[in-house]
Design a protein around this motif. Structure first.
Motif, PDB file in Angstrom:
ATOM      1  N   GLU A 289       0.832  -1.208   0.000  1.00  0.00           N
ATOM      2  CA  GLU A 289       0.000   0.000   0.000  1.00  0.00           C
ATOM      3  C   GLU A 289       0.866   1.258   0.000  1.00  0.00           C
ATOM      4  OE1 GLU A 289      -3.489   2.215  -0.131  1.00  0.00           O
ATOM      5  OE2 GLU A 289      -3.332   0.023  -0.243  1.00  0.00           O
ATOM      6  N   LEU A 290       2.071   1.136   0.539  1.00  0.00           N
ATOM      7  CA  LEU A 290       2.926   2.301   0.751  1.00  0.00           C
ATOM      8  C   LEU A 290       3.987   2.460  -0.322  1.00  0.00           C
ATOM      9  CD1 LEU A 290       3.475   1.712   4.585  1.00  0.00           C
ATOM     10  CD2 LEU A 290       1.779   3.220   3.513  1.00  0.00           C
ATOM     11  N   LEU A 291       4.127   1.467  -1.205  1.00  0.00           N
ATOM     12  CA  LEU A 291       5.154   1.496  -2.240  1.00  0.00           C
ATOM     13  C   LEU A 291       4.609   2.096  -3.523  1.00  0.00           C
ATOM     14  CD1 LEU A 291       6.519  -2.091  -1.648  1.00  0.00           C
ATOM     15  CD2 LEU A 291       7.843  -0.011  -1.308  1.00  0.00           C
TER      16      LEU A 291
ATOM     17  N   LEU B 156      -7.151  -4.048  10.082  1.00  0.00           N
ATOM     18  CA  LEU B 156      -7.213  -3.614   8.694  1.00  0.00           C
ATOM     19  C   LEU B 156      -8.134  -2.400   8.544  1.00  0.00           C
ATOM     20  CD1 LEU B 156      -6.327  -4.225   5.794  1.00  0.00           C
ATOM     21  CD2 LEU B 156      -8.325  -5.711   5.585  1.00  0.00           C
ATOM     22  N   ALA B 157      -9.275  -2.427   9.215  1.00  0.00           N
ATOM     23  CA  ALA B 157     -10.222  -1.308   9.129  1.00  0.00           C
ATOM     24  C   ALA B 157      -9.586  -0.021   9.650  1.00  0.00           C
ATOM     25  CB  ALA B 157     -11.490  -1.633   9.917  1.00  0.00           C
ATOM     26  N   THR B 158      -8.775  -0.127  10.696  1.00  0.00           N
ATOM     27  CA  THR B 158      -8.082   1.047  11.241  1.00  0.00           C
ATOM     28  C   THR B 158      -7.164   1.658  10.193  1.00  0.00           C
ATOM     29  OG1 THR B 158      -8.144   0.131  13.479  1.00  0.00           O
ATOM     30  CG2 THR B 158      -6.502   1.834  13.044  1.00  0.00           C
ATOM     31  N   PHE B 159      -6.425   0.810   9.486  1.00  0.00           N
ATOM     32  CA  PHE B 159      -5.509   1.304   8.449  1.00  0.00           C
ATOM     33  C   PHE B 159      -6.279   1.851   7.242  1.00  0.00           C
ATOM     34  CE2 PHE B 159      -2.266  -1.985  10.099  1.00  0.00           C
ATOM     35  CZ  PHE B 159      -1.735  -1.063  10.991  1.00  0.00           C
ATOM     36  N   GLU B 160      -7.407   1.207   6.906  1.00  0.00           N
ATOM     37  CA  GLU B 160      -8.220   1.684   5.774  1.00  0.00           C
ATOM     38  C   GLU B 160      -8.782   3.072   6.053  1.00  0.00           C
ATOM     39  OE1 GLU B 160      -9.941  -2.549   3.993  1.00  0.00           O
ATOM     40  OE2 GLU B 160     -10.938  -1.596   5.688  1.00  0.00           O
ATOM     41  N   GLN B 161      -9.139   3.314   7.315  1.00  0.00           N
ATOM     42  CA  GLN B 161      -9.708   4.607   7.689  1.00  0.00           C
ATOM     43  C   GLN B 161      -8.652   5.706   7.758  1.00  0.00           C
ATOM     44  OE1 GLN B 161     -11.624   3.513  11.361  1.00  0.00           O
ATOM     45  NE2 GLN B 161     -12.988   2.089  10.302  1.00  0.00           N
ATOM     46  N   ASN B 162      -7.407   5.324   8.025  1.00  0.00           N
ATOM     47  CA  ASN B 162      -6.333   6.316   8.145  1.00  0.00           C
ATOM     48  C   ASN B 162      -5.015   5.667   7.739  1.00  0.00           C
ATOM     49  OD1 ASN B 162      -4.514   8.287   8.786  1.00  0.00           O
ATOM     50  ND2 ASN B 162      -5.233   8.612  10.884  1.00  0.00           N
ATOM     51  N   VAL B 163      -4.634   5.837   6.471  1.00  0.00           N
ATOM     52  CA  VAL B 163      -3.440   5.162   5.956  1.00  0.00           C
ATOM     53  C   VAL B 163      -2.169   5.715   6.613  1.00  0.00           C
ATOM     54  CG1 VAL B 163      -3.002   6.660   3.968  1.00  0.00           C
ATOM     55  CG2 VAL B 163      -2.410   4.224   3.847  1.00  0.00           C
ATOM     56  N   GLU B 164      -2.242   6.917   7.195  1.00  0.00           N
ATOM     57  CA  GLU B 164      -1.071   7.453   7.903  1.00  0.00           C
ATOM     58  C   GLU B 164      -0.691   6.545   9.072  1.00  0.00           C
ATOM     59  OE1 GLU B 164       0.010  11.031  10.897  1.00  0.00           O
ATOM     60  OE2 GLU B 164      -1.016  11.680   9.055  1.00  0.00           O
ATOM     61  N   LEU B 165      -1.685   5.916   9.691  1.00  0.00           N
ATOM     62  CA  LEU B 165      -1.389   4.988  10.791  1.00  0.00           C
ATOM     63  C   LEU B 165      -0.603   3.788  10.285  1.00  0.00           C
ATOM     64  CD1 LEU B 165      -4.770   5.042  12.759  1.00  0.00           C
ATOM     65  CD2 LEU B 165      -2.632   6.194  13.355  1.00  0.00           C
TER      66      LEU B 165
END
Length: 306
Positions: free
Chosen positions: A172-174, A223-232
């Motif tokens: 997701e970050l690359l 996963l839902a936490t990361f989907e809601q805020n990709v900065e996390l």
């Protein structure tokens, strides 16, 4: 506690190495994943003890991250076994592209090896007298495979599912933000795995477990936490990379940390895209966060892994 078949042995490793899964096949044996390169001699010694005279004929990898393929060269030299890698990464391994293998971007090491064959999603392979089906589990690594045995309802999950989550969704970050698809792939992977008959999971890290429903619930929540805020997710990835680096190096002068982070292309890219900190501020935040988590200590200006 998960009761494993007699033909299967899990060598649970601590960081930096992935678990090693050994399958007994009469006078022969097979292996899934070989750990990190700096642990290679220990891996070979553990295998010699576990094999007890059996001949290791095959080594399969769930995916191509350094903590899963790092012992391949030493294991093949020691045992002369065949190496089988997921189909999607065979060219990258053959070329030994350290950028694509996430070695140089993460500041990690690897020993080049040669593979003999590939395995693809949908393929079936016999290991330890049991039939396993290879399942595509993109997300943490877009070419990763898991292995499922429906008769014993066992899943060898690699880093796609752990007792408390899953491996960092690097994909997701690359690359370019418009190309990012790691989180979507990770959700689809969890959906695929959650539909399988599974009573026990052998993860890439941590002990085998039977609390399957709870593990899926935690993974979906994370996963839902990361989907809601990709900065996390970005912050989580940077913490993991620094913790890994300190475990490998044992210590790093705190004053050198900003330059060390700046030397890693992954850190530079993630910081520029999601955080936009100076190298000094990024280093301060990471140290503070990892000290709070109990992952590192500062002893007279020297950062030590805990």
């Amino acid at each position: 506690k998960l009761m494993l078949p007699d033909s299967l042995r899990v060598l649970e490793r601590g960081w930096l190495s992935s678990n090693n899964i050994v399958f007994f096949e009469g006078e022969q044996a097979a292996l899934i994943d070989s750990g990190y390169v700096t642990h290679a001699a220990q891996t070979v010694a553990l295998l010699e003890h576990t094999l007890a005279g059996r001949r290791l004929t095959r080594l399969l990898n769930t995916h191509s991250h350094s903590d899963h393929i790092g012992g391949n060269a030493a294991v093949t030299e020691a045992f002369g076994c065949q190496v089988i890698v997921p189909q999607g990464i065979d060219a990258t391994i053959a070329e030994w592209d350290e950028e694509a293998l996430l070695l140089s971007p993460l500041g990690q090491s690897g020993a080049r090896f040669r593979h003999d064959a590939t395995i693809a999603a949908g393929d079936e392979v016999e290991l330890g007298g049991l039939n396993w089906r290879a399942i595509a589990v993109p997300g943490h690594d877009m070419d990763a495979l898991a292995f499922h045995n429906p008769e014993r309802r066992l899943l060898i999950s690699g880093d796609a599912l752990w007792r408390n989550g899953f491996g960092v969704i690097f994909s997701e970050l690359l690359g370019h933000p418009e190309d990012a698809g790691g989180l979507k792939a990770a959700r689809e992977t969890l959906d695929v795995l959650a539909r399988l008959p599974i009573d026990g999971v052998i993860p890439g890290h941590g002990a085998p477990f039977v609390e399957v429903a709870d593990a899926f619930e935690r993974a979906y929540q994370r996963l839902a936490t990361f989907e809601q805020n990709v900065e996390l997710l970005a912050r989580h990835a940077l913490r993991v990379i620094l913790a890994f680096a300190l475990l490998e190096r044992r210590q790093l002068p705190r004053a050198d940390l900003p330059d060390f982070l700046a030397s890693l292309s992954f850190c530079r890219s993630v910081n520029a895209r999601y955080l936009n900190h100076s190298n000094g501020v990024l280093a301060q935040w990471l140290v503070r966060d990892l000290m709070r988590a109990g992952t590192l200590r500062d002893v007279d200006g020297m950062l030590l892994a805990v």
